[in-house]
Write a protein that holds these residues in place. Structure first.
Motif, PDB file in Angstrom:
ATOM      1  N   CYS A 137       0.847  -1.181   0.000  1.00  0.00           N
ATOM      2  CA  CYS A 137       0.000   0.000   0.000  1.00  0.00           C
ATOM      3  C   CYS A 137       0.888   1.238   0.000  1.00  0.00           C
ATOM      4  N   HIS A 185      -0.056   3.999   1.532  1.00  0.00           N
ATOM      5  CA  HIS A 185      -0.308   4.708   2.791  1.00  0.00           C
ATOM      6  C   HIS A 185       0.765   4.310   3.805  1.00  0.00           C
ATOM      7  N   TYR A 186       0.852   3.022   4.092  1.00  0.00           N
ATOM      8  CA  TYR A 186       1.943   2.462   4.899  1.00  0.00           C
ATOM      9  C   TYR A 186       2.579   1.361   4.073  1.00  0.00           C
ATOM     10  N   ILE A 241       2.437  -2.435   4.689  1.00  0.00           N
ATOM     11  CA  ILE A 241       1.151  -3.125   4.608  1.00  0.00           C
ATOM     12  C   ILE A 241       0.971  -3.723   3.218  1.00  0.00           C
ATOM     13  N   CYS A 244      -7.196  -1.658  -0.370  1.00  0.00           N
ATOM     14  CA  CYS A 244      -6.361  -1.981   0.787  1.00  0.00           C
ATOM     15  C   CYS A 244      -7.292  -2.238   1.970  1.00  0.00           C
ATOM     16  N   ASN A 269      -6.686  -2.374   5.018  1.00  0.00           N
ATOM     17  CA  ASN A 269      -6.379  -1.724   6.296  1.00  0.00           C
ATOM     18  C   ASN A 269      -7.156  -0.431   6.528  1.00  0.00           C
ATOM     19  N   HIS A 270      -7.097   0.493   5.561  1.00  0.00           N
ATOM     20  CA  HIS A 270      -7.823   1.747   5.739  1.00  0.00           C
ATOM     21  C   HIS A 270      -8.640   2.111   4.506  1.00  0.00           C
ATOM     22  N   GLY A 271      -8.865   1.138   3.642  1.00  0.00           N
ATOM     23  CA  GLY A 271      -9.821   1.328   2.548  1.00  0.00           C
ATOM     24  C   GLY A 271      -9.353   2.157   1.370  1.00  0.00           C
ATOM     25  N   ALA A 272      -8.053   2.250   1.114  1.00  0.00           N
ATOM     26  CA  ALA A 272      -7.599   2.957  -0.086  1.00  0.00           C
ATOM     27  C   ALA A 272      -7.948   2.139  -1.326  1.00  0.00           C
ATOM     28  N   PRO A 312      -6.504   7.422   2.227  1.00  0.00           N
ATOM     29  CA  PRO A 312      -5.500   8.284   2.862  1.00  0.00           C
ATOM     30  C   PRO A 312      -4.303   8.594   1.972  1.00  0.00           C
TER      31      PRO A 312
HETATM   32  S1  FES Z   1      -2.311   0.942   4.931  1.00  0.00           S
HETATM   33 FE1  FES Z   1      -3.449   0.873   3.092  1.00  0.00          FE
HETATM   34  S2  FES Z   1      -4.920   2.433   3.329  1.00  0.00           S
HETATM   35 FE2  FES Z   1      -3.747   2.535   5.143  1.00  0.00          FE
END
Ligand code: FES
Length: 139
Positions: free
Chosen positions: A50, A52-53, A56, A73, A75-78, A91
Motif C-alpha cells: 500500500c 499509505h503504509y 502493509i 487496501c 487496512n484503511h480502505g484505499a 489516505p
Molecule cells: S495501509 Fe493501506 S490504506 Fe492505510
C-alpha cells in the motif's frame, strides 16, 4: 519469451482479486512481493505494498479485495486503479503503486522488468536455514 521469467497463465489471475508472486530486486538482492491484476482487457503488475503504509500488503496471501476494477487496501480502505496504479480514494489518494514491466504472450504473463528477477508464485519462501538457526530445539 524466457521461460524462467514466466509468472503465470492469464487464466490463473482471479477475476475479482489478485495473483501473488515473488521477485528479487536486482539492486538490493531482496525478495519483494508483487501482484498481477486484470485490467480492462489486459494485465498489470504492481509491488504488493500500500502507498499509505508501505509495510502493509495489499494481498495478504489469499488475494486482495477488489471493487469495480480497483484493488482495495483492507487496512484503511484505499482504492487503487488496476490499470494505472493510481490511488483514487483513501489516505494516500493521488499516490501510485509501483509497477513492474510485464508482457503477455500466448496466454502467459512474463516478467520483462530488468530491475527484478522472477522467483516464484506466492509469497517468498522462508529459508529453512533461517528457521533452524532460530530454533531452540536441540537434537
Ligand atoms: S495501509 Fe493501506 S490504506 Fe492505510
Amino acid at each position: 519469451m524466457d521461460s524462467d521469467r514466466r509468472i503465470a497463465s492469464v487464466d490463473e489471475i482471479p477475476d475479482e482479486s489478485t495473483f501473488l508472486f515473488t521477485v528479487n530486486e536486482t539492486e538490493t538482492q531482496e525478495d519483494r512481493e508483487a501482484i498481477l491484476v486484470h485490467t480492462d482487457g489486459d494485465v498489470a503488475a504492481w509491488l504488493n505494498y500500500c502507498q499509505h503504509y508501505t509495510h502493509i500488503k495489499l494481498d495478504k496471501g489469499s488475494g486482495a479485495p477488489m471493487r469495480d476494477g480497483e484493488v482495495v487496501c483492507a487496512n484503511h480502505g484505499a482504492y487503487f486503479d488496476c490499470e494505472s496504479g493510481l490511488c483514487t480514494f483513501g489516505p494516500c489518494e493521488g499516490a501510485y503503486l509501483n509497477g513492474l514491466d510485464i508482457a503477455v504472450d500466448d496466454g502467459a504473463v512474463y516478467l520483462t522488468d530488468d530491475d527484478y528477477a522472477f522467483v516464484g508464485a506466492g509469497a517468498p519462501k522462508s529459508d529453512p536455514a533461517d528457521l533452524s538457526s532460530k530454533s531452540n530445539m536441540e537434537f
